[in-house]
Design a protein around this motif. Structure first.
Motif, PDB file in Angstrom:
ATOM      1  N   GLY A 126       0.812  -1.209   0.000  1.00 16.21           N
ATOM      2  CA  GLY A 126       0.000   0.000   0.000  1.00 16.21           C
ATOM      3  C   GLY A 126       0.847   1.261   0.000  1.00 16.21           C
ATOM      4  N   PRO A 127       0.204   2.426  -0.022  1.00 17.88           N
ATOM      5  CA  PRO A 127       0.936   3.697  -0.009  1.00 17.88           C
ATOM      6  C   PRO A 127       1.682   3.894   1.305  1.00 17.88           C
ATOM      7  CG  PRO A 127      -1.427   4.068   0.259  1.00 17.88           C
ATOM      8  CD  PRO A 127      -1.258   2.623  -0.069  1.00 17.88           C
ATOM      9  N   LYS A 128       2.692   4.716   1.266  1.00 22.61           N
ATOM     10  CA  LYS A 128       3.499   5.004   2.457  1.00 22.61           C
ATOM     11  C   LYS A 128       2.628   5.671   3.517  1.00 22.61           C
ATOM     12  CE  LYS A 128       7.589   7.588   3.961  1.00 22.61           C
ATOM     13  NZ  LYS A 128       8.738   8.431   3.520  1.00 22.61           N
ATOM     14  N   PRO A 129       2.707   5.215   4.767  1.00 25.70           N
ATOM     15  CA  PRO A 129       1.893   5.844   5.823  1.00 25.70           C
ATOM     16  C   PRO A 129       2.247   7.318   6.003  1.00 25.70           C
ATOM     17  CG  PRO A 129       2.787   3.734   6.563  1.00 25.70           C
ATOM     18  CD  PRO A 129       3.467   4.061   5.270  1.00 25.70           C
ATOM     19  N   ALA A 130       1.229   8.108   6.258  1.00 25.88           N
ATOM     20  CA  ALA A 130       1.463   9.523   6.560  1.00 25.88           C
ATOM     21  C   ALA A 130       2.132   9.633   7.928  1.00 25.88           C
ATOM     22  CB  ALA A 130       0.141  10.282   6.544  1.00 25.88           C
ATOM     23  N   ILE A 131       2.903  10.700   8.112  1.00 28.02           N
ATOM     24  CA  ILE A 131       3.660  10.886   9.355  1.00 28.02           C
ATOM     25  C   ILE A 131       3.107  12.092  10.106  1.00 28.02           C
ATOM     26  CG2 ILE A 131       5.937  11.314  10.343  1.00 28.02           C
ATOM     27  CD1 ILE A 131       7.114  10.048   7.797  1.00 28.02           C
ATOM     28  N   ILE A 132       2.792  11.862  11.382  1.00 25.40           N
ATOM     29  CA  ILE A 132       2.271  12.916  12.261  1.00 25.40           C
ATOM     30  C   ILE A 132       3.312  13.194  13.337  1.00 25.40           C
ATOM     31  CG2 ILE A 132       0.459  13.510  13.917  1.00 25.40           C
ATOM     32  CD1 ILE A 132      -1.431  11.749  12.291  1.00 25.40           C
ATOM     33  N   GLY A 133       3.694  14.435  13.483  1.00 24.34           N
ATOM     34  CA  GLY A 133       4.716  14.814  14.447  1.00 24.34           C
ATOM     35  C   GLY A 133       4.188  14.743  15.877  1.00 24.34           C
ATOM     36  N   HIS A 134       4.836  13.943  16.700  1.00 25.76           N
ATOM     37  CA  HIS A 134       4.425  13.762  18.094  1.00 25.76           C
ATOM     38  C   HIS A 134       4.868  14.962  18.922  1.00 25.76           C
ATOM     39  CE1 HIS A 134       4.791  11.483  22.105  1.00 25.76           C
ATOM     40  NE2 HIS A 134       3.499  11.635  21.840  1.00 25.76           N
ATOM     41  N   ARG A 135       3.918  15.806  19.309  1.00 26.29           N
ATOM     42  CA  ARG A 135       4.220  17.063  20.007  1.00 26.29           C
ATOM     43  C   ARG A 135       5.148  17.942  19.195  1.00 26.29           C
ATOM     44  NH1 ARG A 135       5.776  13.749  25.465  1.00 26.29           N
ATOM     45  NH2 ARG A 135       3.960  12.404  25.411  1.00 26.29           N
ATOM     46  N   GLY A 136       4.969  17.889  17.882  1.00 28.60           N
ATOM     47  CA  GLY A 136       5.807  18.662  16.973  1.00 28.60           C
ATOM     48  C   GLY A 136       6.908  17.805  16.405  1.00 28.60           C
ATOM     49  N   ALA A 137       8.138  18.291  16.552  1.00 28.22           N
ATOM     50  CA  ALA A 137       9.325  17.526  16.147  1.00 28.22           C
ATOM     51  C   ALA A 137      10.261  17.486  17.351  1.00 28.22           C
ATOM     52  CB  ALA A 137       9.993  18.168  14.938  1.00 28.22           C
ATOM     53  N   PRO A 138       9.981  16.640  18.341  1.00 27.08           N
ATOM     54  CA  PRO A 138      10.686  16.706  19.634  1.00 27.08           C
ATOM     55  C   PRO A 138      12.146  16.297  19.592  1.00 27.08           C
ATOM     56  CG  PRO A 138       9.254  14.788  19.568  1.00 27.08           C
ATOM     57  CD  PRO A 138       8.973  15.571  18.327  1.00 27.08           C
ATOM     58  N   MET A 139      12.614  15.742  18.468  1.00 24.32           N
ATOM     59  CA  MET A 139      14.045  15.468  18.359  1.00 24.32           C
ATOM     60  C   MET A 139      14.826  16.689  17.894  1.00 24.32           C
ATOM     61  SD  MET A 139      14.506  11.636  16.830  1.00 24.32           S
ATOM     62  CE  MET A 139      13.984  10.178  17.743  1.00 24.32           C
ATOM     63  N   LEU A 140      14.106  17.652  17.314  1.00 23.23           N
ATOM     64  CA  LEU A 140      14.761  18.835  16.762  1.00 23.23           C
ATOM     65  C   LEU A 140      14.513  20.085  17.583  1.00 23.23           C
ATOM     66  CD1 LEU A 140      13.846  18.256  12.993  1.00 23.23           C
ATOM     67  CD2 LEU A 140      15.903  17.510  14.219  1.00 23.23           C
ATOM     68  N   ALA A 141      13.547  20.018  18.505  1.00 26.14           N
ATOM     69  CA  ALA A 141      13.194  21.193  19.306  1.00 26.14           C
ATOM     70  C   ALA A 141      12.433  20.736  20.540  1.00 26.14           C
ATOM     71  CB  ALA A 141      12.344  22.164  18.484  1.00 26.14           C
ATOM     72  N   PRO A 142      12.333  21.571  21.571  1.00 29.39           N
ATOM     73  CA  PRO A 142      11.573  21.178  22.779  1.00 29.39           C
ATOM     74  C   PRO A 142      10.119  20.877  22.438  1.00 29.39           C
ATOM     75  CG  PRO A 142      12.882  23.156  23.177  1.00 29.39           C
ATOM     76  CD  PRO A 142      12.944  22.910  21.708  1.00 29.39           C
ATOM     77  N   GLU A 143       9.599  19.796  22.987  1.00 31.41           N
ATOM     78  CA  GLU A 143       8.251  19.346  22.668  1.00 31.41           C
ATOM     79  C   GLU A 143       7.195  20.386  23.022  1.00 31.41           C
ATOM     80  OE1 GLU A 143       6.555  16.862  26.351  1.00 31.41           O
ATOM     81  OE2 GLU A 143       8.329  15.925  25.469  1.00 31.41           O
ATOM     82  N   ASN A 144       6.108  20.394  22.251  1.00 28.58           N
ATOM     83  CA  ASN A 144       4.953  21.261  22.496  1.00 28.58           C
ATOM     84  C   ASN A 144       5.320  22.738  22.559  1.00 28.58           C
ATOM     85  OD1 ASN A 144       2.700  19.525  22.504  1.00 28.58           O
ATOM     86  ND2 ASN A 144       3.125  18.859  24.596  1.00 28.58           N
ATOM     87  N   THR A 145       6.340  23.139  21.766  1.00 33.59           N
ATOM     88  CA  THR A 145       6.690  24.554  21.651  1.00 33.59           C
ATOM     89  C   THR A 145       6.477  24.999  20.207  1.00 33.59           C
ATOM     90  OG1 THR A 145       9.022  24.093  21.177  1.00 33.59           O
ATOM     91  CG2 THR A 145       8.401  24.400  23.502  1.00 33.59           C
ATOM     92  N   LEU A 146       6.440  26.310  19.996  1.00 31.92           N
ATOM     93  CA  LEU A 146       6.258  26.827  18.638  1.00 31.92           C
ATOM     94  C   LEU A 146       7.371  26.342  17.709  1.00 31.92           C
ATOM     95  CD1 LEU A 146       5.030  30.532  19.015  1.00 31.92           C
ATOM     96  CD2 LEU A 146       3.795  28.590  18.046  1.00 31.92           C
ATOM     97  N   MET A 147       8.597  26.332  18.223  1.00 25.48           N
ATOM     98  CA  MET A 147       9.723  25.865  17.402  1.00 25.48           C
ATOM     99  C   MET A 147       9.536  24.413  16.986  1.00 25.48           C
ATOM    100  SD  MET A 147      13.754  25.681  18.429  1.00 25.48           S
ATOM    101  CE  MET A 147      14.976  25.032  17.280  1.00 25.48           C
ATOM    102  N   SER A 148       9.044  23.583  17.885  1.00 27.59           N
ATOM    103  CA  SER A 148       8.838  22.171  17.587  1.00 27.59           C
ATOM    104  C   SER A 148       7.811  21.985  16.476  1.00 27.59           C
ATOM    105  CB  SER A 148       8.396  21.428  18.851  1.00 27.59           C
ATOM    106  OG  SER A 148       8.260  20.049  18.608  1.00 27.59           O
ATOM    107  N   PHE A 149       6.715  22.706  16.549  1.00 23.38           N
ATOM    108  CA  PHE A 149       5.677  22.573  15.517  1.00 23.38           C
ATOM    109  C   PHE A 149       6.145  23.174  14.193  1.00 23.38           C
ATOM    110  CE2 PHE A 149       3.177  22.442  19.498  1.00 23.38           C
ATOM    111  CZ  PHE A 149       2.654  21.178  19.344  1.00 23.38           C
ATOM    112  N   GLN A 150       6.944  24.245  14.259  1.00 23.30           N
ATOM    113  CA  GLN A 150       7.475  24.830  13.042  1.00 23.30           C
ATOM    114  C   GLN A 150       8.415  23.850  12.343  1.00 23.30           C
ATOM    115  OE1 GLN A 150       6.639  27.962  11.684  1.00 23.30           O
ATOM    116  NE2 GLN A 150       7.724  27.024   9.948  1.00 23.30           N
ATOM    117  N   LYS A 151       9.233  23.158  13.125  1.00 27.56           N
ATOM    118  CA  LYS A 151      10.134  22.162  12.543  1.00 27.56           C
ATOM    119  C   LYS A 151       9.345  21.017  11.902  1.00 27.56           C
ATOM    120  CE  LYS A 151      14.271  23.747  13.564  1.00 27.56           C
ATOM    121  NZ  LYS A 151      15.269  24.058  12.499  1.00 27.56           N
TER     122      LYS A 151
END
Length: 570
Positions: free
Chosen positions: A196-221
């Motif tokens: 089947g098609p590749k599963p869609a990816i949803i960022g868990h609390r944003g992108a918590p490996m690249l920025a602090p979780e649940n912050t604007l920077m995390s969601f922007q990343k």
């Protein structure tokens, strides 16, 4: 274990923890949540409340297990070396104590894991789906290599019953390995055209490996990574402002202990927004480095992360409203909270005023679903409870949000046939992502969206016919090698039993079948053979003397000289 594994298992609502291992009473908004919590979860929360952080106990457990495994492996290799040269292995008393200690530690550790993280055992099944075909080949190669030692031990064994025991035990293991693929079932053993098609990816609390979780920077990343959506945890402040925070307290992800030390243990929903604005929500990420990624940040990202603050729901929606979906989860409020009865309305108003499309909102809470459908009929009603597909459809559920260990490939096919989309969390590794991709999952929630977005294809995909061919070929090669090794190691014994050299005595047979390396056993057999043939020579001389007395000539027969015997042996 990952942070979310521990935190998401906690009880929701106004809790009263009595002590470690005891129950916690929940009095949340949902009446179905008014129950006694699991003692294991109460213990985890008790330790967190005392220490102020979530301890990753898996690291010392893995280190201890690795040390014990290396120790036992070294002893096993030493034992195999002794067997290879025909010597018996005598363990020193220190090694015996070490083995017993390793056994006790292993039993205690496995029991602890079974008690604290019993749901993690389901991960073993998924791991086997990803590795079983390759583990089978590796195990087959190892058992085939052991045939040299087994065949040698078989040849050196004098008793027929012991030989039969060795032969039966070894070939029972080999036969079991040959048939193991009949029980192997992996989603990735399939035709490529059925993928089947590749599963869609949803960022868990944003992108918590690249920025602090649940912050604007995390969601922007997360948006920069072009994820399908983001997941966020919504809390209502004491003065009615929806903001994003996963934990019930602010201690892990803010500097509340520095700014408001007397309020550090209070629930986050007991703070006014004016106080929340004063907290730093990024420095903890750089100090604790939960994913070991802080060191890879650029100078600008490092500075930006260090200055993050608590994020409003409205600000996050402004970032996500154009091309990103959102999954929203909520913390239940206590009855004495000023917005206990209206927080759903406040949250709905915030979402609708943001301008995000209703179809992009996946509404997870079970609370007030009927009200939500009336005010925002376009929301995708999502459930975190596994149930029968028909029952979910009757309730108006369109999506499921479940932990990946709670569903099987059959469940996914059933939900897909009922037009229910399945999202699984938290999936961070490419191999796990690949297995779920082959199983037909529509989307996954991940901490590592920047990694999974670069996975173009499952790690491995094998047609059933190709897998069967590899299986049968490997079995035939293994069987041929094992039979050849046994024939080679037992060549002289086979010849004797077939009657071609019946004049061999037992010592000659055992000496011929023994390994050709110098060892104490070989020397003993040589000595036995020498004395046996000398004795035979003496007996023959006596018999010939008797014959001469009876008138028979013995000119052509003489007892064998000791030096001739030695030359024969050499």
């Amino acid at each position: 274990m990952e942070f979310e594994t521990k935190m998401e298992q906690g009880c929701q609502g106004d809790e009263q923890t009595w002590a470690a291992g005891k129950f916690c009473q929940v009095s949340g908004r949902n009446q179905e949540k008014s129950k006694l919590c699991d003692p294991k979860k109460a213990l985890q929360r008790y330790l967190y409340n005392r220490m102020g952080y979530w301890s990753d106990w898996s690291i010392p457990i893995l280190i201890t297990a690795a040390a014990g495994f290396l120790y036992i492996t070294a002893l096993l290799i030493l034992a195999l070396c002794h067997i290879a040269v025909g010597q018996q292995m005598n363990l020193h008393w220190l090694h015996k104590i070490g083995l017993m200690a390793t056994l006790v530690v292993t039993v205690v550790t496995m029991s602890s894991i079974a008690q604290l993280w019993d749901d993690e055992w389901e991960m073993v099944v998924i791991s086997m789906q990803a590795t079983a075909p390759f583990l089978h080949i590796g195990a087959l190669a190892a058992v085939t290599a052991l045939s040299w030692l087994i065949a040698g031990q078989f040849a050196r064994t004098e008793k027929a019953t012991s030989q039969m025991l060795i032969f039966t035990a070894y070939f029972a293991v080999v036969a079991a390995l040959y048939l193991v693929p009949l029980t192997v079932s992996s989603p990735c053993i399939m035709e490529k055209k059925n993928l089947g098609p590749k599963p869609a990816i949803i960022g868990h609390r944003g992108a918590p490996m690249l920025a602090p979780e649940n912050t604007l920077m995390s969601f922007q990343k997360a948006v920069e990574q072009k994820t399908y959506g983001v997941q966020a945890d919504v809390v209502i402040s004491y003065d009615g402002v929806p903001f994003l925070m996963h934990d019930e307290t602010l201690r892990r992800t803010t500097n509340v202990e520095d700014v408001f030390p007397e309020l550090a243990y209070k629930h986050s929903y007991m703070f006014n927004w004016t106080d929340l604005e004063r907290l730093n929500a990024g420095e903890w990420f750089l100090k604790s480095d939960p994913f070991w990624t802080a060191g890879s940040l650029s100078d600008s990202d490092y500075l930006e992360a260090a200055n993050q603050s608590v994020c409003k729901l409205a600000d996050m929606l402004q970032i996500a409203k154009d091309n990103t979906s959102v999954i929203l989860n909520f913390q239940d409020l206590p009855r004495d909270h000023p917005y206990y009865s209206t927080y759903i309305n406040i949250t709905l108003q915030t979402i609708l005023e943001s301008g995000i499309q209703q179809q992009a909102v996946m509404w997870l809470p079970n609370t007030e679903r009927q009200l939500v459908r009336q005010i925002a009929p376009g929301f995708q009603q999502t459930s975190d409870i596994k149930a029968d597909a028909e029952r979910l459809r009757d309730k108006g559920i369109k999506q499921l949000n479940l932990r990946y260990t709670k569903v099987t490939s059959e469940d996914i096919r059933e939900y897909t046939a009922a037009n229910l989309s399945v999202n699984l969390y938290v999936v961070n590794e490419p191999w796990l992502f690949s297995i779920l991709w082959c199983a037909g999952v529509q989307s996954v929630t991940s901490d590592s969206s920047q990694i999974l977005s670069k996975v173009p294809f499952p790690v491995w995909l094998m047609p059933p016919d190709e897998y069967n061919l590899i299986w049968i070929t490997a079995d035939l090669i293994s069987f041929t090698i094992i039979v050849g090794v046994f024939i080679f190691q037992n060549y002289h014994m086979i010849r004797w039993r077939l009657g071609s050299i019946r004049t061999y005595n037992p010592e000659q047979i055992m000496l011929s079948a023994a390994v050709r390396k110098s060892s104490r056993d070989v020397k003993i057999m040589k000595e036995k053979l020498i004395f046996s043939e000398i004795n035979n020579g003496v007996e023959n001389a006596d018999e010939l003397s008797l014959c001469s007395e009876n008138g028979y000539s013995n000119e052509g027969v003489a007892p064998m000289d000791h030096r001739d015997m030695k030359l024969r042996m050499d």
